[in-house]
Each structure stands twice: as C-alpha cells, then as structure tokens.
Enzyme design. Structure first.
Site, PDB file in Angstrom:
ATOM      1  N   CYS A  12      39.102  44.537  30.736  1.00 46.06           N
ATOM      2  CA  CYS A  12      39.831  45.940  29.683  1.00 46.06           C
ATOM      3  C   CYS A  12      38.432  46.401  29.786  1.00 46.06           C
ATOM      4  O   CYS A  12      37.396  45.864  30.278  1.00 46.06           O
ATOM      5  CB  CYS A  12      40.056  44.935  28.430  1.00 46.06           C
TER       6      CYS A  12
ATOM      7  N   ARG B 177      39.517  48.649  35.313  1.00 43.15           N
ATOM      8  CA  ARG B 177      39.175  47.344  34.562  1.00 43.15           C
ATOM      9  C   ARG B 177      40.218  46.129  34.090  1.00 43.15           C
ATOM     10  O   ARG B 177      39.815  45.710  33.844  1.00 43.15           O
ATOM     11  CB  ARG B 177      38.245  47.448  33.315  1.00 43.15           C
TER      12      ARG B 177
ATOM     13  N   GLY C 207      36.824  41.171  26.409  1.00 42.38           N
ATOM     14  CA  GLY C 207      36.284  39.597  26.038  1.00 42.38           C
ATOM     15  C   GLY C 207      37.020  38.717  25.948  1.00 42.38           C
ATOM     16  O   GLY C 207      38.285  39.010  25.307  1.00 42.38           O
TER      17      GLY C 207
ATOM     18  N   LYS D 177      41.738  40.966  51.543  1.00 43.23           N
ATOM     19  CA  LYS D 177      42.328  42.196  51.118  1.00 43.23           C
ATOM     20  C   LYS D 177      43.380  42.333  51.295  1.00 43.23           C
ATOM     21  O   LYS D 177      44.798  43.167  50.574  1.00 43.23           O
ATOM     22  CB  LYS D 177      41.720  42.793  52.276  1.00 43.23           C
TER      23      LYS D 177
ATOM     24  N   GLU E  62      46.035  40.490  47.691  1.00 44.70           N
ATOM     25  CA  GLU E  62      45.723  41.561  46.812  1.00 44.70           C
ATOM     26  C   GLU E  62      45.933  43.061  47.034  1.00 44.70           C
ATOM     27  O   GLU E  62      46.729  43.536  46.216  1.00 44.70           O
ATOM     28  CB  GLU E  62      44.109  41.503  46.280  1.00 44.70           C
TER      29      GLU E  62
ATOM     30  N   HIS F 125      44.011  21.414  64.158  1.00 45.13           N
ATOM     31  CA  HIS F 125      44.645  20.121  63.247  1.00 45.13           C
ATOM     32  C   HIS F 125      45.352  20.459  62.231  1.00 45.13           C
ATOM     33  O   HIS F 125      45.626  20.145  60.958  1.00 45.13           O
ATOM     34  CB  HIS F 125      43.398  19.735  62.875  1.00 45.13           C
TER      35      HIS F 125
END
Ligand code: F6R
Length: 594
Positions: free
Chosen positions: A2, A27, A101, A477, A480, A496
C-alpha cells in the site's frame, strides 16, 4: 505494501496526488482512491479500475482544492473492491484517512466502535482509524488530542495520513511502516516513500516512530502527547537534502521499469566496484569478532543470503549461515552470544526481516544491514548500514538490487580476506560479462528463447553450489514476472526424485561454470535420455545444449552475470503472455506486513 500520499500547498491537489500514486504503484495496485478538501467540502473518489483510467476520470473532473490524500492498495483485510479502497471516512464523512500497515487489534476496535454506535462500510482494519478520531471528538477532545491518542489505541503497524474537512491540515503518524514528508516551497508531500515526490522536491523530513505530526500552512508541527495542556511545537528537524538523481525515476525511453533496471546493472556494479561503500571497513571490524554470522533476507534478498553462504567469509574461516526472514524465529534460540546478523533488504521495510532483526537484537546480536534505502526502518534499527546504491528500483521484481547485493557480499569478503584479491577482479569480469549479455544481439537471442519457453506448461532449473542459487532466483523471476510454473533443483539431486517429472520436451535450464562443465554434461545426457530439452547458461556450450546463452565465467562472481539472461527471459515471456512485467499479479514491492 500500500502507498499513502498527501498534498498541502498552493496548487490543485488532485493532479499532484495522481502523479504521486503512479510513482507509488509498485507498493500495490489492487485499488486506489483519493480525497480532496475544498472549503469544508469533501470530494472522495475510490476505484478498482487501473490507476491510469482512474487518473483520466479524476483529471476530467478538475477537482478544486489544495489539500488532499491518496492511496494505492494491496489488500490485507477485505477483498479488492471500491468499498475497501481508501480513503476511509468517519460516520459523518468529515474525517478521512489513508493507512498502510496492519492493525492487530482492528477487530477489537471495530467491535467497541460498533457498540458506541459507529457504522462501518468496509471490511478493512483501516476504517477504525477515522472512527476512533470521531469518537474522541464526540467525547469532547480537540482534533489534535484525538489524533495524538492514536498510538495508545492502535496495536500493529501503520503509516497514517488523516484530514478533517473543516481543518486546513494533514495529520501524519507512523509505527513500523514507512512515512516521510517531502518539503517544497510552502508545500508539503507526505508519502510512504521518497519516489512519490522526488520530481517535485529533494528535501525530505523523516518521521520517527509514534510521533504525531500536523502539517498546515505554517509548517510541520509535533503534537504534544503527554502535556495536559496539549498544544503543538514546531518540528525542529531540518529537512535532509537528497542527492537522488531525479531522472533515475523516469522510464526514459524504455517500455517498462523492469527492462530499464535490468540494463542498468553493468553501471550499478561498476559504481560499487569503483567507489565501494565506506562502511565496509567498519563492517569488517564487527564481523571479524563475530562468533557466527547469520545472513537474513526474504525472497530475492534471501537468495542473495544463500549466495553469501557459499561465497562470503569462507577465506576468513567464518561461520556463515543464511536464514529466510520469516523462518528465523525457529532458529533464533540457537543464536550464540557474539553473533552478528547481516540483514539484506532492498527496501529496508520488509516486515519479516524487520521482525527477525528485532528478535536477534533482543538476543544481543549486532546488526549490519545491506539495503537500498538508507533511511528505511531496517537501516534505522541497525548498528551499521551498507548502502546498495542501486538507485530507485521501481519494478516490483528485484533485479539490479539482487546483483548489487551479491557484489556487496563479495566486497565485504574482500575486506575480510584481502590476501585473496580475487573478489574485486571477479566483479570486473562480471561487469564485462553483463555488457555482453545485454547487447542487442544477446537480447535478440534471449527473445528467441522466450518464444520457445512461453508456451511450455513448466520449466525446470538446475545448478550446483552457487549456481543452484541462480536456479532458485531464476525460478522466482519466471514465476512472478512470466507467470510460469518454474522449479529449481540442486544439480546433484536430480536422480533423487526430480527425474520422475521429466517428460518428452520438458525444458530444463542448467547453470554452470567451467569447473562444473563435466558433471553438468553428464547430468544433461541423463535428462536428454528421458526426453528433456536442455537450455544452458555458461561460458561454453554443452554438447547436448538445445539452446545456449553464453555468460562468461567471472570466478566467484559468476552468479552475477548468469542471472541476467533469466531476468531478460522472464521479462520477454511476460510480454509474450500479455502480463505487465512491472506489476506481477497479487504482488507488491515492499512487503510491510507479516
Ligand atoms: C522478488 C522480489 C521479492 C523481494 C522480497 C524482499 O523479485 O522482489 O521477493 O525480494 O519481498 O524484499 P526486500 O529486499 O525489499 O526486503
């Protein structure tokens, strides 16, 4: 996550707020909103439309008013819809707030406020803030006192900006979430982050924890919290002058920030080698005395920590361990007296990293932070700060900050074991290799590869030692940015389990250096025998490579150039698949919630 921003000045607030939002979009971008005050009136607009559309609509309205707030959201409480978008308002609509927040006591506060007669219109914890202030006003407090009471009522993290329709001012408060104030000529730009206002001013006032401030036409004032007489005092802290290069915030002629930032890496690396950050010498003194060293980070920064485990402190015989920030609590009790934590974080605001550092400090550890934001929360908590100096990184996916982190770890290694004299030399080789990998021809070759991989349902990536770290970072990378299923394996672990996933045509990208070629060639043949298509990144092509990207060896620094083709590849695939490389779905650049 935010972004909050505000404006108080002489100019129309709306266009300035919209531009600031654009610069804070990294953000979070689930929804957005703004409020502009005008002569006691309030224009509140919120939307889930992309910011560019929101901007066009708001600009066409020509909203009058020189004070306002805006918000771009990354949802934590409540789905991304217009009702949950900020600003949120009090019952009477006169008090409006934007918040970044998480309020841990949000539910409790909401229940109390509902009992007191408040009506909520969203599912967010943030909406409690204007109602809390309204409740204090109802109880006869002044606006200043009502705002200054918030730190006593709120539990959790917050950067809050708040306005009252009848007050020509912006209130500001923060705890564990970033908030700064840009200062122009008789105008103020409170915001989550400096890029929000950097084209408008390079003077910034940093806000300390739980310091209620009010910004009006006469300046920035601190509200006295503990004096019964209340009142304000001018904030005596002088603005810091930033030496940020304003143009570094523009995309220049690039289509996306991500591409610009990938291509900047030869110069960010060169800058670090030519002028190594001054605190490196001080860090040496701290690290040499350390009983053990924990490298802590999240996401890409954690991958840098893993690289550090391989490359850093070995020559000096140091005990180094990488820990993912969110998992640190399970290891914290093992911290020995005299341990030093090196916290890596581009933003310096990642909640998990801050939390881990706080818990290490609680056990007596000294903290060195390696960050791109010298005034961040993490930096302020640290005993020593090593700046990454990569310049603003605005694409959500970390690129140039990652290679700078690897470089700083190698420079630090050189400080600890100067007799080795290999690190700086290898960094120069890495720089040269990046120049080759970002040439027009190399990029055209990677674009070809992107067309091959964009249509595959999944991609596997393999490497051994530090090259496994590159495989992990490359997989992140591809996930996303390109939206591909991508999984990294240790080269030696293939037999394995992972081989069971290999089908006809399965693409496997292999990273290696000269010393590891023979073993990689053997592994590649085993994969090919089971139908895999092998893509290789290294100095020399394997006999069995389907497609090869040449990335010259750079000694210990080889993982620096080797990640570049995968950054470019993720970018190209994102474009082919119609994804916005700068804004991957559901992500935000700075994860300020736990
Ligand atoms: C990946 C990415 C994230 C960050 C992570 C930590 O491209 O950007 O995984 O690396 O959120 O962020 P910082 O480094 O700011 O602590």
């Amino acid at each position: 996550m935010c972004g909050v921003t505000g404006y108080l000045g002489q100019r129309a607030a709306a266009p300035i707020l919209l531009d600031s939002l654009k610069r804070l979009e990294y953000r979070g971008y689930d929804s957005c909103g703004l409020v502009v005050l005008n002569d006691g009136g309030v224009a509140l607009r919120r939307s889930v439309e992309p910011l560019d559309r929101f901007r066009t609509v708001i600009l066409s309205e020509n909203l009058p008013g020189t004070v306002g707030l805006a918000h771009t959201r990354w949802a934590t409480h409540g789905v991304a819809d217009a009702l949950n978008a900020h600003p949120h308002s009090s019952c009477d609509g006169t008090i409006l707030a934007v918040h970044n927040g998480v309020l841990e006591n949000g539910d409790e506060l909401r229940a109390t406020l509902i009992r007191q007669g408040h009506r909520f219109t969203s599912d967010t914890d943030s909406e409690t803030i204007p109602h809390l202030v309204e409740q204090s006003l109802r109880e006869g407090q002044t606006m200043d006192a009502a705002f200054a009471a918030l730190p006593r009522r709120l539990v959790g993290s917050y950067a809050v900006l708040l306005v009252h329709a009848k007050t020509d001012a912006i209130y500001a408060l923060r705890r564990d979430s970033p908030l700064v104030i840009g200062v122009g000529d008789n105008e103020y730009f409170p915001a989550s982050d400096i890029p929000s206002f950097l084209p408008l001013t390079s003077r910034v006032v940093y806000i300390t924890q739980d310091e209620p401030l009010v910004i009006d036409r006469t300046g920035i004032h601190r509200i006295r919290q503990h004096s019964p007489a209340g009142g304000r005092e001018p904030l005596d802290r002088l603005p810091v002058i930033l030496d940020q290069n304003v143009t570094s915030l523009s995309k220049d002629s690039f289509e996306h920030y991500m591409l610009k930032e990938i291509l900047e890496q030869a110069s960010t690396l060169e800058r670090l080698i030519e002028v190594p950050p001054e605190p490196l010498a001080k860090a040496r003194a701290l690290l040499q005395k350390a009983s053990s060293i924990k490298l802590i980070g999240a996401g890409t920064s954690y991958h840098a920590c893993l690289f550090g485990e391989h490359a850093f402190g070995v020559g000096a015989g140091l005990d180094v361990e990488a820990c993912v920030s969110s998992e640190f609590e399970f290891r914290a009790s093992l911290l020995r007296p005299g341990a030093v934590v090196v916290a890596l974080s581009q933003s310096g605001e990642t909640a998990d990293t801050i939390h881990a550092v706080r818990s290490a400090q609680g056990r007596g550890a000294k903290v060195i932070s390696v960050t791109n934001s010298e005034m961040s929360t993490l930096a302020q908590m640290s005993d020593l700060v090593i700046p990454l100096r990569s310049g603003p990184e605005l694409a959500v996916a970390a690129t140039k900050s990652y290679t700078s982190q690897l470089a700083v770890l190698l420079l630090l290694d050189q400080e600890l074991a100067p007799w080795a004299v290999t690190d700086v030399r290898s960094l120069w080789k890495a720089r040269d290799s990046i120049l080759n990998l970002t040439s027009t021809a190399a990029r055209a070759h990677i674009a070809e590869l992107a067309h091959e991989l964009a249509v595959r349902p999944e991609v596997f990536l393999m490497g051994r030692g530090p090259h496994y770290v590159t495989a992990l970072e490359a997989a992140l990378k591809l996930k996303e940015v390109a939206g591909l299923r991508a999984e990294a394996f240790h080269g030696g672990e293939m037999k394995h389990g992972p081989l069971a996933l290999i089908e006809e045509g399965a693409p496997v990208v292999m990273f290696y250096d000269r010393a590891g070629m023979t073993r990689t060639e053997i592994a590649a043949s085993e994969l090919i025998a089971r139908g895999a298509l092998v893509f290789t990144v290294g100095e020399q092509r394997l006999r069995s490579s389907h497609l090869h990207v040449r990335a010259d060896d750079a000694g210990k620094a080889t993982p620096i150039p080797q990640i570049i083709p995968l950054q470019l590849l993720s970018y190209e695939i994102a474009k082919i698949r119609g994804r916005d490389p700068d804004h991957p779905r559901n992500l935000a650049k700075s994860v300020t919630v736990i």
